[in-house]
Design an enzyme around this catalytic site. Structure first.
Site, PDB file in Angstrom:
ATOM      1  N   HIS A 119     -22.625 -15.396 -25.954  1.00 57.10           N
ATOM      2  CA  HIS A 119     -23.890 -14.687 -25.750  1.00 57.10           C
ATOM      3  C   HIS A 119     -23.671 -13.175 -25.656  1.00 57.10           C
ATOM      4  O   HIS A 119     -24.615 -12.408 -25.873  1.00 57.10           O
ATOM      5  CB  HIS A 119     -24.545 -15.132 -24.437  1.00 57.10           C
ATOM      6  CG  HIS A 119     -25.537 -16.251 -24.587  1.00 57.10           C
ATOM      7  ND1 HIS A 119     -26.490 -16.291 -25.572  1.00 57.10           N
ATOM      8  CD2 HIS A 119     -25.749 -17.362 -23.829  1.00 57.10           C
ATOM      9  CE1 HIS A 119     -27.240 -17.389 -25.424  1.00 57.10           C
ATOM     10  NE2 HIS A 119     -26.803 -18.051 -24.379  1.00 57.10           N
ATOM     11  N   HIS A 150     -19.880 -20.726 -24.624  1.00 54.41           N
ATOM     12  CA  HIS A 150     -21.297 -20.433 -24.862  1.00 54.41           C
ATOM     13  C   HIS A 150     -21.713 -19.121 -24.192  1.00 54.41           C
ATOM     14  O   HIS A 150     -22.277 -18.233 -24.840  1.00 54.41           O
ATOM     15  CB  HIS A 150     -22.148 -21.601 -24.342  1.00 54.41           C
ATOM     16  CG  HIS A 150     -23.617 -21.429 -24.531  1.00 54.41           C
ATOM     17  ND1 HIS A 150     -24.297 -21.987 -25.591  1.00 54.41           N
ATOM     18  CD2 HIS A 150     -24.544 -20.759 -23.801  1.00 54.41           C
ATOM     19  CE1 HIS A 150     -25.575 -21.656 -25.501  1.00 54.41           C
ATOM     20  NE2 HIS A 150     -25.755 -20.917 -24.430  1.00 54.41           N
ATOM     21  N   GLU A 151     -21.423 -19.002 -22.909  1.00 56.50           N
ATOM     22  CA  GLU A 151     -21.856 -17.792 -22.198  1.00 56.50           C
ATOM     23  C   GLU A 151     -21.122 -16.563 -22.734  1.00 56.50           C
ATOM     24  O   GLU A 151     -21.712 -15.494 -22.888  1.00 56.50           O
ATOM     25  CB  GLU A 151     -21.644 -17.931 -20.685  1.00 56.50           C
ATOM     26  CG  GLU A 151     -22.279 -19.161 -20.047  1.00 56.50           C
ATOM     27  CD  GLU A 151     -23.737 -19.402 -20.426  1.00 56.50           C
ATOM     28  OE1 GLU A 151     -24.456 -18.422 -20.674  1.00 56.50           O
ATOM     29  OE2 GLU A 151     -24.139 -20.579 -20.489  1.00 56.50           O
ATOM     30  N   GLY A 158     -26.971 -24.638 -16.331  1.00 57.12           N
ATOM     31  CA  GLY A 158     -25.522 -24.735 -16.484  1.00 57.12           C
ATOM     32  C   GLY A 158     -24.827 -23.437 -16.140  1.00 57.12           C
ATOM     33  O   GLY A 158     -23.904 -23.412 -15.330  1.00 57.12           O
ATOM     34  N   ALA A 159     -25.272 -22.350 -16.750  1.00 49.60           N
ATOM     35  CA  ALA A 159     -24.642 -21.060 -16.518  1.00 49.60           C
ATOM     36  C   ALA A 159     -25.505 -19.967 -17.118  1.00 49.60           C
ATOM     37  O   ALA A 159     -26.463 -20.259 -17.838  1.00 49.60           O
ATOM     38  CB  ALA A 159     -23.250 -21.022 -17.149  1.00 49.60           C
ATOM     39  N   MET A 160     -25.164 -18.710 -16.817  1.00 48.61           N
ATOM     40  CA  MET A 160     -26.001 -17.589 -17.246  1.00 48.61           C
ATOM     41  C   MET A 160     -25.152 -16.421 -17.709  1.00 48.61           C
ATOM     42  O   MET A 160     -24.202 -16.024 -17.038  1.00 48.61           O
ATOM     43  CB  MET A 160     -26.905 -17.177 -16.072  1.00 48.61           C
ATOM     44  CG  MET A 160     -27.813 -16.017 -16.384  1.00 48.61           C
ATOM     45  SD  MET A 160     -28.977 -16.435 -17.722  1.00 48.61           S
ATOM     46  CE  MET A 160     -29.173 -14.842 -18.486  1.00 48.61           C
ATOM     47  N   GLU A 161     -25.557 -15.858 -18.847  1.00 47.53           N
ATOM     48  CA  GLU A 161     -24.737 -14.881 -19.569  1.00 47.53           C
ATOM     49  C   GLU A 161     -24.953 -13.433 -19.139  1.00 47.53           C
ATOM     50  O   GLU A 161     -24.778 -12.527 -19.951  1.00 47.53           O
ATOM     51  CB  GLU A 161     -25.037 -15.013 -21.064  1.00 47.53           C
ATOM     52  CG  GLU A 161     -26.449 -14.543 -21.510  1.00 47.53           C
ATOM     53  CD  GLU A 161     -27.507 -15.639 -21.608  1.00 47.53           C
ATOM     54  OE1 GLU A 161     -27.342 -16.684 -20.950  1.00 47.53           O
ATOM     55  OE2 GLU A 161     -28.489 -15.438 -22.339  1.00 47.53           O
ATOM     56  N   ASN A 162     -25.303 -13.153 -17.887  1.00 46.29           N
ATOM     57  CA  ASN A 162     -25.493 -11.774 -17.429  1.00 46.29           C
ATOM     58  C   ASN A 162     -24.369 -10.875 -17.955  1.00 46.29           C
ATOM     59  O   ASN A 162     -23.211 -11.246 -17.922  1.00 46.29           O
ATOM     60  CB  ASN A 162     -25.483 -11.730 -15.900  1.00 46.29           C
ATOM     61  CG  ASN A 162     -26.282 -12.846 -15.295  1.00 46.29           C
ATOM     62  OD1 ASN A 162     -27.464 -12.960 -15.539  1.00 46.29           O
ATOM     63  ND2 ASN A 162     -25.631 -13.721 -14.547  1.00 46.29           N
TER      64      ASN A 162
HETATM   65  N1  PHE Z   1     -29.367 -18.513 -20.836  1.00 47.10           N
HETATM   66  C1  PHE Z   1     -28.619 -19.567 -20.203  1.00 47.10           C
HETATM   67  C2  PHE Z   1     -27.734 -20.172 -21.270  1.00 47.10           C
HETATM   68  O1  PHE Z   1     -28.170 -20.714 -22.231  1.00 47.10           O
HETATM   69  C3  PHE Z   1     -29.430 -20.656 -19.637  1.00 47.10           C
HETATM   70  C4  PHE Z   1     -30.287 -20.279 -18.468  1.00 47.10           C
HETATM   71  C5  PHE Z   1     -31.622 -20.080 -18.640  1.00 47.10           C
HETATM   72  C6  PHE Z   1     -29.743 -20.166 -17.214  1.00 47.10           C
HETATM   73  C7  PHE Z   1     -32.439 -19.751 -17.561  1.00 47.10           C
HETATM   74  C8  PHE Z   1     -30.530 -19.874 -16.149  1.00 47.10           C
HETATM   75  C9  PHE Z   1     -31.889 -19.670 -16.326  1.00 47.10           C
HETATM   76  O2  PHE Z   1     -26.599 -20.086 -21.262  1.00 47.10           O
HETATM   77 ZN    ZN Z   2     -27.424 -19.935 -23.863  1.00 51.49          ZN
END
Ligand code: PHE
Ligand code: ZN
Length: 906
Positions: free
Chosen positions: A306, A302-303, A266-270
């Protein structure tokens, strides 16, 4: 070729602190899609707390050009894909390491590491993608300060982004340019990100409560800028909410979101540079549905959340994944509920979340991939981004919240940050902080036992029974808990299970009652009580119970358990009509429907005809009348009505059965829908006519609820038209489809035509495609609708195969692959489980085909047959053969190998 053939599982018990730390990283990228050059300069030092060891750096699919230590060449060796430096200087002085590698982003179809999507560079590093960019200690407990310089062709890649703050930029020779970014926060490498390409941004400046200014940006491809307003609004709401509810401010000058159409998740919290699947960013009323709007709000939240729960405090190792994911899902659920506002809208959100948990997570907990919220071992960590880690993990956090209260939980969060900010910690550390901030609470008194929720897999079953003593005016409620064995865990110890309970009279009035303690002393009178079940069996005595009660158990779904109570049909009807707890009111309706469905499925006298239909009337009058009252109710919200009037899904019903004949489940549920459509025809028509929204489009809970109700009404009316031959309602649906002012209404009308199998559907589908042929996310809907349509006689599989030949179909694009293949294999049981096993053959071919492109996506698809052991013959044998066919491939990825091996294990 044997791919990753030697891989051994990683065990939680084997955790060891790293022998080396990396304090600073300075990365320089020369970005070129075919061959990107990466210069990595690190300052590393020995960890004085552990015995000296060689420095072993992770790598994957890298081309190594040069290694230097303190400015000079050095000896190194390769161990598999790892780079091992054995002769580094001893002592505690930092060592300067320089590693030069290249990689090929354009060939990166796994979408892990550095890849190219529609001409733009993106990265994905969680969980173990950073090793595909450079050699590194790719583990979350190694946190470093990052400086990143990006160099690229200026025309092709005008925007150059990485984590943190832009400190320098400028021109280079040969029409190239550069940008230099410094992240002010230490971070694990899984939070690293870079983006480079032709992008535009919606920008917003905000001032936080503390008076600090921040720049928020949402980056998209040039044509998509007008679809970013909702994402930006969601981001602003997220910033405000985390400050208000948890006192957690934005800790960055600049916070960026970038959308890509090629993304595994879905998405990523970099840190400071979230990367999103376009599905969770882009929306306007013409292209996105109300559900899309709600999902965007919750994923953006959510992101963003994080940033504290995950980034400021991260995981010690990947077994602790739920530390950040369970907690952050809990936070995004609360965020959406708080934004929804009214008690009714909160309940709707809660019901939607529980429905996912019970349908998908309970099934996972009962199948071959069952694992604890904190797993003990894995072959491929990517397989553990599961509903258990996320959704059950969130329920575990929610139970803590229930046990210590809203204020107590906020105190616990504050203590968690006071203790662990800036560190990589464990699930134990989190639970300890919440408990320690609440001495005397049920949580702190029973913390060790409570933590079984982290260590034991499986869904606890709670059997409740009650005895009313009319003379003594007491009601004794007995709760018994059990938990079935799961792989590797034959025996389970009792859990701590919070159970919110209220007692109603038979007429449905709340009874104010008192709970007696062990000494027989009555507690304070109340209409609802939280019981905490800690033993295998425990009785609770209420006093002041003048009438034989109808118990309302597990109100608000206070624990992720399956609760059984032998309600009479009248009692369920009472709860459905009267319970003050909105969740249980909905649940009573679901239980009534479930009983009817399971009764028919198990009754041999209910005959499925050759055409797949059932001629008998299966719906009792009382159920129909109860549904009519809900539909016509003067005060209930439309969104809530829509939930009550939706029958339990085929997957959910199947989980309640010992042995599943999927075609019979499908036939019975379709018959029930058909009969509900007929019996309430006039009421559906009334609902459709009286919930039209004519004003400007707004995706708020009230208006989206009205659209949801008109949508299901139209579906039911078109379904009934199948039976009667009526042309009016399909005609109206077609007109509504053409006239729709927003995607929710348009999709609902199209879906009503497609799912009733009406001849107008093909015309509508063709028009829809013509209207939206340039909108990738809308085309996904077009594909998904057809692949998940109601099967009548096996027509869906050939349609799916046809869809895969469509010029717009692309297997490499995860969203598109999911829209067709997953919609069919995982989302359409009535079409997938075929007597001729052709669905399973299709599945095995797609798993193998996808595995060569993108193992993560393939492994998710591989899970579509998780529950094969529950299937009746001939499905069971055919499913087993299909899984075995996949498992027999010598060149599988670890991802798919782990899933099919577990599926076949006994
Ligand atoms: N950490 C991300 C999330 O929960 C999910 C994710 C995991 C995205 C691995 C990409 C790769 O928001
Ligand atoms: Zn997450």
């Amino acid at each position: 070729m044997l791919r990753e053939g030697q891989a051994k599982p990683t065990q939680r018990a084997d955790y060891q602190a790293p022998a080396w730390w990396i304090d600073t990283v300075d990365l320089t990228f020369d970005l070129d899609p075919a061959k990107t050059r990466v210069l990595n300069r690190m300052r590393v030092r020995r960890n004085p707390d552990v015995p000296a060891k060689a420095l072993r750096l992770d790598g994957d699919e890298l081309n190594l050009a040069r290694v230097m230590v303190n400015g000079e060449g050095c000896s190194f060796k390769m161990d598999g894909s790892a780079l091992v430096l054995e002769n580094l200087p001893t002592g505690e002085d930092p060592v300067e390491l320089e590693i030069f590698t290249t990689c090929a982003p354009v060939k990166n179809t796994k979408l892990m590491g550095l890849y190219v999507s529609e001409g733009t560079f993106f990265t994905q590093c969680e969980a173990e993608g950073f090793r595909r960019i450079t050699y590194f200690l790719d583990r979350p407990d190694v946190m470093a300060m990052y400086t990143v310089t990006l160099r690229a062709d200026k025309a092709q890649f005008p925007v150059l982004l990485s984590n943190g703050n832009l400190v320098d930029s400028g021109e280079l020779a040969d029409n190239r340019h550069f940008a230099k970014w410094v992240d002010p926060h230490r971070k694990p490498c899984y939070l690293f990100a870079l983006v480079a390409g032709q992008l535009v941004a919606r920008e917003q400046r905000i001032t936080s409560r503390g008076g600090k200014d921040h720049l928020l940006q949402v980056y998209v491809r040039p044509g998509d800028l007008e679809k970013t307003e909702h994402a930006m609004n969601s981001l602003m709401a997220s910033v405000a909410w985390d400050e208000a509810r948890f006192n957690l401010p934005l800790d960055l000058d600049r916070f960026m979101i970038v959308a890509t159409s090629d993304f595994n998740m879905g998405a990523m919290e970099n840190k400071g540079l979230n990367i999103f699947n376009t599905k969770y960013v882009l929306a306007n009323q013409a292209t996105a549905t109300d559900v899309d709007y709600a999902n965007i709000e919750s994923v953006v939240g959510h992101e963003y959340f994080h940033n504290w729960t995950g980034n400021r405090i991260t995981c010690r190792d990947w077994f602790q994944l739920s530390l950040k994911e369970g907690l952050t899902v809990f936070r995004d659920q609360e965020f959406s509920m708080d934004l929804a506002g009214t008690p009714s809208a909160r309940a709707v959100k809660r019901i939607e979340d529980v429905r996912v948990l019970r349908t998908v997570q309970f099934a996972e907990d009962a199948g071959p991939m069952a694992h604890p919220v904190r797993p003990d071992s894995y072959l491929e960590i990517n397989n553990f981004y599961t509903v258990t880690i996320y959704e059950k993990g969130a329920e575990v956090v929610r139970m803590m919240h229930t046990l210590v209260g809203r204020e107590g939980f906020a105190k616990g969060m504050a203590l968690y940050f006071e203790r662990h900010d800036g560190h990589a910690v464990t699930c134990d550390d989190f639970a300890q902080a919440i408990a320690d901030a609440n001495p005397g609470s049920e949580l702190s008194q029973r913390l060790e036992q409570f933590k079984r929720w982290y260590s034991q897999a499986g869904t606890p079953q709670v059997a409740a029974s009650g005895v009313h003593d009319a003379a003594a005016q007491t009601y004794t409620l007995t709760l018994r808990q059990t938990c079935a064995p799961t792989p590797g865990q034959p025996e389970k110890l009792p859990f701590v299970i919070p159970v919110e309970v209220g007692l109603l009279t038979e007429g449905g009035q709340a009874q104010t009652v008192q709970l007696l303690d062990a000494a027989g002393m009555a507690g304070s009178p109340s209409a609802s009580r939280l019981l905490v079940l800690t033993e295998a069996e425990q009785s609770f005595v209420f006093s002041g119970v003048s009438e034989a009660p109808v118990p309302s158990l597990l109100r608000g779904f206070t624990a992720p358990v399956a609760l059984q109570f032998a309600y009479s049909e009248d009692a369920l009807l009472t709860l459905l009509a009267q319970d003050s707890d909105a969740f249980n009111r909905w649940e009573a309706g679901q239980q009534l429907a479930q009983r009817i469905a399971l009764g028919a499925i198990n009754n041999p006298a209910v005959v499925v005809q050759a055409n797949g239909e059932i001629a008998q009337d299966l719906l009792p009058a009382a159920f129909v009348e109860a549904m009519r009252s809900v539909l016509r109710h003067p005060t209930l919200d439309a969104a809530y009505k829509e939930l009550v009037l939706s029958l339990p899904s085929e997957s959910y019903l199947s989980e309640q059965l010992e042995m599943v004949d999927p075609q019979r489940v499908h036939a019975v549920r379709e018959a029930l829908r058909q009969q509900l459509a007929a019996a309430l025809h006039g009421d559906w028509a009334w609902a459709w006519e009286n919930h039209q929204d004519s004003g400007a489009y707004k995706p708020d809970p009230i208006s989206s609820g009205r659209r949801a109700l008109t949508g299901v009404a139209l579906t039911m009316l078109c379904l009934d038209a199948r039976r009667t031959g009526d042309a009016i309602w399909p005609g109206r649906a077609f007109q509504a489809f053409k006239d729709a002012a927003n995607m929710t209404d348009r999709m609902a009308a199209l879906s009503a035509l497609v799912n009733s199998g009406h001849p107008l559907a093909s015309d509508a589908l063709a028009r829809f495609h013509a209207l939206f042929k340039t909108e990738a996310l809308v085309l996904d809907k077009w594909f998904a609708l057809q692949a998940s349509a109601t099967d009548r006689g096996g027509q869906i599989l050939p349609a799916v195969k046809q869809l895969m030949k469509h010029p717009d179909f692309q297997l490499q694009n995860p969203n598109r692959a999911r829209s067709v293949i997953f919609s069919f294999c995982s989302g359409n049981p009535g079409a997938f489980h075929r007597l001729d096993a052709a669905g399973y053959l299709f599945w095995s071919e797609r798993v193998i085909e996808l595995d060569a492109i993108n193992p993560q996506v393939a492994a998710r698809l591989a899970r579509a047959l998780d529950r094969w052991k529950k299937l009746a013959e001939p499905y069971r044998t055919a499913a087993r053969e299909a899984i075995a066919r996949v498992a027999a491939r010598p060149d599988l990825s670890n991802d798919v190998r782990e899933v099919v091996t577990r599926a076949l294990a006994d």
